[in-house]
Design a protein around this motif. Structure first.
Motif, PDB file in Angstrom:
ATOM      1  N   UNK A  46       0.811  -1.207   0.000  1.00 25.73           N
ATOM      2  CA  UNK A  46       0.000   0.000   0.000  1.00 25.73           C
ATOM      3  C   UNK A  46       0.844   1.256   0.000  1.00 25.73           C
ATOM      4  N   UNK A  47       0.241   2.411  -0.221  1.00 21.90           N
ATOM      5  CA  UNK A  47       0.973   3.679  -0.199  1.00 21.90           C
ATOM      6  C   UNK A  47       1.534   3.996   1.185  1.00 21.90           C
ATOM      7  N   UNK A  48       1.039   3.299   2.214  1.00 30.05           N
ATOM      8  CA  UNK A  48       1.576   3.473   3.568  1.00 30.05           C
ATOM      9  C   UNK A  48       2.814   2.603   3.809  1.00 30.05           C
ATOM     10  N   UNK A  49       3.202   1.783   2.791  1.00 31.21           N
ATOM     11  CA  UNK A  49       4.371   0.924   2.911  1.00 31.21           C
ATOM     12  C   UNK A  49       4.078  -0.428   3.537  1.00 31.21           C
ATOM     13  N   UNK A  50       2.850  -0.664   3.969  1.00 33.61           N
ATOM     14  CA  UNK A  50       2.483  -1.952   4.565  1.00 33.61           C
ATOM     15  C   UNK A  50       2.120  -2.951   3.467  1.00 33.61           C
ATOM     16  N   UNK A  51       2.286  -4.233   3.770  1.00 31.80           N
ATOM     17  CA  UNK A  51       1.931  -5.292   2.836  1.00 31.80           C
ATOM     18  C   UNK A  51       0.507  -5.745   3.147  1.00 31.80           C
ATOM     19  N   UNK A  52      -0.331  -5.822   2.118  1.00 33.52           N
ATOM     20  CA  UNK A  52      -1.713  -6.261   2.252  1.00 33.52           C
ATOM     21  C   UNK A  52      -1.892  -7.575   1.501  1.00 33.52           C
ATOM     22  N   UNK A  53      -2.784  -8.413   1.996  1.00 37.69           N
ATOM     23  CA  UNK A  53      -3.092  -9.686   1.343  1.00 37.69           C
ATOM     24  C   UNK A  53      -4.598  -9.868   1.305  1.00 37.69           C
ATOM     25  N   UNK A  54      -5.077 -10.497   0.254  1.00 40.35           N
ATOM     26  CA  UNK A  54      -6.473 -10.889   0.174  1.00 40.35           C
ATOM     27  C   UNK A  54      -6.546 -12.297  -0.403  1.00 40.35           C
ATOM     28  N   UNK A  55      -7.593 -13.039  -0.055  1.00 41.50           N
ATOM     29  CA  UNK A  55      -7.752 -14.428  -0.478  1.00 41.50           C
ATOM     30  C   UNK A  55      -9.186 -14.860  -0.247  1.00 41.50           C
ATOM     31  N   UNK A  56      -9.560 -16.024  -0.802  1.00 38.51           N
ATOM     32  CA  UNK A  56     -10.855 -16.642  -0.519  1.00 38.51           C
ATOM     33  C   UNK A  56     -10.676 -17.578   0.666  1.00 38.51           C
ATOM     34  N   UNK A  57     -11.580 -17.501   1.637  1.00 37.84           N
ATOM     35  CA  UNK A  57     -11.435 -18.203   2.907  1.00 37.84           C
ATOM     36  C   UNK A  57     -12.719 -18.954   3.248  1.00 37.84           C
TER      37      UNK A  57
END
Length: 139
Positions: A46-57
C-alpha cells in the motif's frame, strides 16, 4: 520482495527476501483456524508501505464449502500479520454456482494500491453466476 505461498491445506503464507535469492521461513497470513482451505492469495504494498493480502477463505462455513473474501496486513514487511477482516458480505458455494468453466470458482483475486486506499476484486456467486465483486478499503 514479498511472495504469497500456500502450505497446510492451502492456508496463505508469505515469505520475503531482501535480495531475491535468500528467503525467510513462511509466515501464516490468515488468523482463521487450521483446516480451512483458503485459496488465491494476492499481495500488494500500500501507499503506507504496509503489505496487504487478500484471499478466498472457508472459515465462515461449517462444511467448508463456501468462501468469503478476506484481507489482512503486515506492518513489518510480511514478517507478521495482523487481524484479518472479511471483505465480502455473502459467502459463495462455487460447486453450486453455474459458470462456463470447470471448476467454476472464478480464477483469481486482484489487489491494487490507490493513492489513499486499497482496491480488492474477487469472484463471487451471490447473484447466481460467478461475477466479479470489488471493495475499496482505507489504510
Amino acid at each position: 520482495m514479498v511472495r504469497a505461498v500456500g502450505v497446510v491445506r492451502r492456508d496463505p503464507f508469505a515469505i520475503w527476501s531482501d535480495n531475491g535469492t535468500a528467503w525467510t521461513s513462511p509466515d501464516r497470513i490468515t488468523d482463521g483456524g487450521v483446516g480451512s482451505d483458503d485459496s488465491f492469495p494476492e499481495l500488494a504494498v500500500g501507499p503506507d508501505g504496509y503489505v496487504y493480502a487478500t484471499w478466498l477463505d472457508e472459515r465462515d462455513d461449517f462444511y467448508r464449502a463456501a468462501t468469503c473474501a478476506y484481507v489482512g496486513h503486515s506492518v513489518d514487511g510480511g514478517a507478521t500479520w495482523g487481524t484479518n477482516a472479511r471483505l465480502s458480505t455473502v459467502a459463495t458455494n462455487f460447486t453450486s454456482t453455474p459458470a462456463n468453466i470447470a471448476p467454476n470458482m472464478g480464477d483469481y483475486i486482484g489487489l491494487a494500491a490507490g493513492a489513499t486506499v486499497m482496491h480488492a476484486a474477487w469472484p463471487d456467486g451471490r447473484a447466481g453466476t460467478v461475477d466479479v465483486y470489488t471493495s475499496s478499503f482505507g489504510i
